[in-house]
Design a protein around this motif. Structure first.
Motif, PDB file in Angstrom:
ATOM      1  N   TYR A 188       0.819  -1.221   0.000  1.00 47.65           N
ATOM      2  CA  TYR A 188       0.000   0.000   0.000  1.00 47.65           C
ATOM      3  C   TYR A 188       0.849   1.267   0.000  1.00 47.65           C
ATOM      4  O   TYR A 188       0.434   2.308  -0.527  1.00 47.65           O
ATOM      5  N   SER A 237      -4.119  -1.821 -16.289  1.00 50.75           N
ATOM      6  CA  SER A 237      -4.214  -1.635 -14.844  1.00 50.75           C
ATOM      7  C   SER A 237      -5.523  -2.134 -14.263  1.00 50.75           C
ATOM      8  O   SER A 237      -5.582  -2.483 -13.084  1.00 50.75           O
ATOM      9  N   PHE A 281      -5.998  -3.680 -10.583  1.00 54.05           N
ATOM     10  CA  PHE A 281      -6.781  -2.929  -9.610  1.00 54.05           C
ATOM     11  C   PHE A 281      -7.933  -3.773  -9.060  1.00 54.05           C
ATOM     12  O   PHE A 281      -8.268  -3.678  -7.869  1.00 54.05           O
ATOM     13  N   PHE A 284      -6.503  -5.900  -6.370  1.00 55.21           N
ATOM     14  CA  PHE A 284      -6.317  -5.157  -5.127  1.00 55.21           C
ATOM     15  C   PHE A 284      -7.651  -4.957  -4.409  1.00 55.21           C
ATOM     16  O   PHE A 284      -7.758  -5.142  -3.195  1.00 55.21           O
ATOM     17  N   LYS A 285      -8.687  -4.565  -5.167  1.00 58.69           N
ATOM     18  CA  LYS A 285      -9.988  -4.332  -4.541  1.00 58.69           C
ATOM     19  C   LYS A 285     -10.543  -5.617  -3.938  1.00 58.69           C
ATOM     20  O   LYS A 285     -11.195  -5.592  -2.887  1.00 58.69           O
ATOM     21  N   PRO A 337      -7.371   1.009  -4.741  1.00 60.85           N
ATOM     22  CA  PRO A 337      -6.297   1.351  -5.697  1.00 60.85           C
ATOM     23  C   PRO A 337      -5.969   2.837  -5.719  1.00 60.85           C
ATOM     24  O   PRO A 337      -4.846   3.215  -6.058  1.00 60.85           O
ATOM     25  N   LEU A 351      -2.916   3.747  -3.743  1.00 65.70           N
ATOM     26  CA  LEU A 351      -1.632   3.152  -4.085  1.00 65.70           C
ATOM     27  C   LEU A 351      -0.710   4.183  -4.736  1.00 65.70           C
ATOM     28  O   LEU A 351      -1.179   5.124  -5.408  1.00 65.70           O
TER      29      LEU A 351
END
Length: 621
Positions: free
Chosen positions: A129, A140, A144, A147-148, A154, A157
């Motif tokens: 993070y 991306s 992303f 990550f979510k 995101p 980041l």
């Protein structure tokens, strides 16, 4: 006279050649925009050119290398290319009312991954993070979403544009970067860089990769050209999958603009074949259900609206015909058919039962296909759900364990100390249970990806044993680590999974041994016969012996079954979920080896054997 005949024949030959050349239509020139520079990633298109598939389809195809300076989708939309190679971001373009159409899904699984330098200490996504990340803007969305899915916003980041220079990663200018599983891992290992790999598929983000696409305008204006280009391209990809070494030679000879080694292209070819699955799935196969799932995933994370209409987004290679212009001929044919029916009616009656059986068979196959796709979607949803739940439970549970550690250092009564110790032990057991359940669910769903790394054997084993030294000392158990003569100094395998298996075997040996000792014996030998490509493969044996409680024949029969203890009294006396050996057994198979119980005698102890074959390592210790 003879000379005049010779001139006459020559004239006729030249004239006929000129006529044939005049009758041959010129090739239709089209441009294919690649995502990146020439490499095996685009082998199917090279094969289509070399084998003459495009030329036979009446096409003269120009391949344009990709560049960091522009997006292939934008190039096609701007009309600077007729076709392009894109990824799952095509969905986002379609949502933004860009008329892109997917012609074929070449990679059945996306090669996109995220790698972090081991030196940065970022062993999981949460640790990234506050790290410096570089990613390709056009790719991306998939990262992303990953990550979510892990509960990370995101927008928070520290992301910067990808420089496409691996030296920035190696030198530490950035801590992590988006990469391709077919590319950067090989280059980083060649440079001796330690790194961690994060695969979106492990979080249930299983997207397509390298999709062949065009625009709706191209399909409307040149339907035959689109169909011919698609068919020739897929034919080229099938040839490339069937002749990988030949395509490696072709790329090395004619398309090696990046000056990569032949070994690099061979590695890329193997990884590409694993993502395309040509032996299981028709090359270029489009599954609308998968695209629906991808759109729902984007919608789930707020990247596009829910229930987004995919109509027109996926190319229909066999569109329905407009039958209006065939009505009159069809009426005539119908009359003829009715007359013919009077002759063939007896034959029809004989074959009617066969047709009914075939219809039922097709209906059953369709039901099976629908059920299979539903099961795959449910399995992916289950894995994502478990990942989210376990993440949400881990965080407060880790806090509870930390608080009990702090309280145990305070001045408390004996009774209070005992209660805190019980809370701490119970919390750690719950944390292990959560990790085991998630690990086993990922293995069942096929979301565990093996990563080959090189590790020094002796330090690895000594570090592993050191973790359990306190537990063995507390029970006054003897321990012996035997590394047999001739054992290589390093091992090439998925080291983290190897350590997981050995850790489970040692932990069980300590748990079920009250007196005596434990032995870990390691040996390896080169496989017999001539070495393949000049290199031997090594057969490793890891043996764990203990003098513990042992097991009966009935108990060993269910030893590797999940959620099963050797007998009901085990869980009450020693604790545990019954998942440890089941996970280790499955991981051993994924590593290409096997975990077996060699022997076990009630009251005398047990011996476990883990065997695995690896690539050539360094010289013996």
């Amino acid at each position: 006279m003879r000379l005049s005949r010779i001139f006459l024949v020559l004239g006729l030959v030249l004239f006929s050649g000129h006529v044939l050349a005049a009758d041959t239509p010129p090739l239709d020139k089209v441009t294919l925009q690649l995502k990146w520079k020439h490499q095996f990633q685009f082998a199917g298109y090279y094969a289509a050119i070399a084998q003459g598939y495009y030329k036979a389809a009446g096409l003269d195809v120009k391949l344009v290398e990709g560049s960091p300076d522009y997006d292939p989708t934008e190039e096609v939309l701007a009309g600077r290319a007729d076709f392009g190679v894109g990824n799952s971001d095509l969905l986002i373009f379609r949502y933004k009312k860009k008329p892109v159409v997917v012609l074929a899904d070449i990679y059945q699984h996306s090669p996109l991954i995220l790698v972090s330098r081991a030196a940065s200490g970022a062993k999981d996504l949460q640790a990234l993070y506050d790290k410096k990340l570089m990613m390709i803007p056009s790719e991306s969305a998939e990262i992303f979403a990953y990550f979510k899915d892990e509960g990370i916003d995101p927008a928070k980041l520290n992301v910067r544009p990808h420089t496409f220079n691996i030296e920035d990663f190696i030198s530490g200018k950035v801590d992590a970067m988006s990469a391709y599983s077919t590319d950067e891992p090989y280059l980083l290992r060649q440079r001796g860089v330690d790194f961690y790999t994060f695969v979106p598929r492990s979080g249930g983000i299983d997207f397509y990769g390298d999709c062949l696409f065009t625009t709706q305008q191209e399909i409307t204006d040149h339907p035959d050209r689109v169909r011919a280009f698609r068919e020739a391209s897929l034919k080229g990809w099938q040839y490339a999958m069937d002749h990988q070494d030949e395509l490696v030679d072709l790329i090395f000879k004619d398309y090696n603009t990046q000056n990569k080694s032949r070994e690099y292209y061979q590695y890329e070819a193997r990884q590409t074949a694993e993502l395309i699955h040509p032996e299981l799935i028709e090359v270029g196969h489009i599954n609308p259900g998968r695209w629906r799932h991808m759109a729902d995933t984007y919608a789930e994370f707020g990247m596009m609206p829910a229930d987004f209409d995919l109509s027109g987004f996926l190319y229909d290679a066999n569109p329905k015909l407009n039958y209006a212009r065939f009505y009159v001929p069809l009426a005539i044919v119908s009359l003829v058919a009715i007359a013919a029916l009077l002759w063939v009616l007896p034959l029809y009656r004989l074959n009617r039962n066969l047709r009914v059986a075939l219809v039922r068979e097709h209906a059953l196959l369709e039901e099976i296909r629908i059920a299979k796709e539903a099961a795959e979607a449910a399995d992916a949803a289950k894995t994502r759900y478990l990942a989210v739940i376990t993440h949400e439970v881990r965080t407060p549970l880790s806090g509870i364990i930390s608080l009990t550690d702090l309280l145990r250092s305070e001045s408390l009564t004996v009774e209070q100390q005992e209660m805190l110790t019980l809370m701490h032990t119970t919390g750690e057991d719950m944390l292990q249970l959560i990790s085991d359940i998630l690990e086993f669910s990922k293995i069942e769903a096929g979301h565990v990806q093996m990563e080959q790394t090189c590790m020094d054997v002796a330090p690895m084993l000594e570090d592993l044993v050191r973790l359990y030294s306190a537990s063995m000392k507390e029970k006054s158990l003897d321990f012996e680590l035997k590394i047999m003569p001739g054992t290589p100094g390093v091992i090439i395998t998925d080291v983290s999974r190897l350590k997981r298996i050995l850790s489970n075997l040692l932990a069980n040996a300590i748990k079920f041994t009250e007196k005596g000792g434990i032995t870990l014996e390691v040996s390896a030998a080169a496989e017999p016969g001539p070495p393949a490509a000049g290199h031997h493969r090594w057969h490793w044996r890891f043996v764990v012996r203990d003098t513990g409680i042992g097991m009966t024949t009935e108990q060993t029969a269910v030893l590797f079954n999940p959620y099963t203890q050797a007998h009901s009294g085990i869980s009450r006396r020693f604790g545990g979920t019954g998942l440890g050996l089941a996970i280790s057994h499955q991981l051993a198979r994924l590593l290409g080896g096997q975990l077996t119980l060699v022997e076990s005698t009630l009251g005398k102890g047990s011996t476990f054997l883990f065997e695995v074959t690896t690539e050539e390592a360094s010289g013996p210790l």
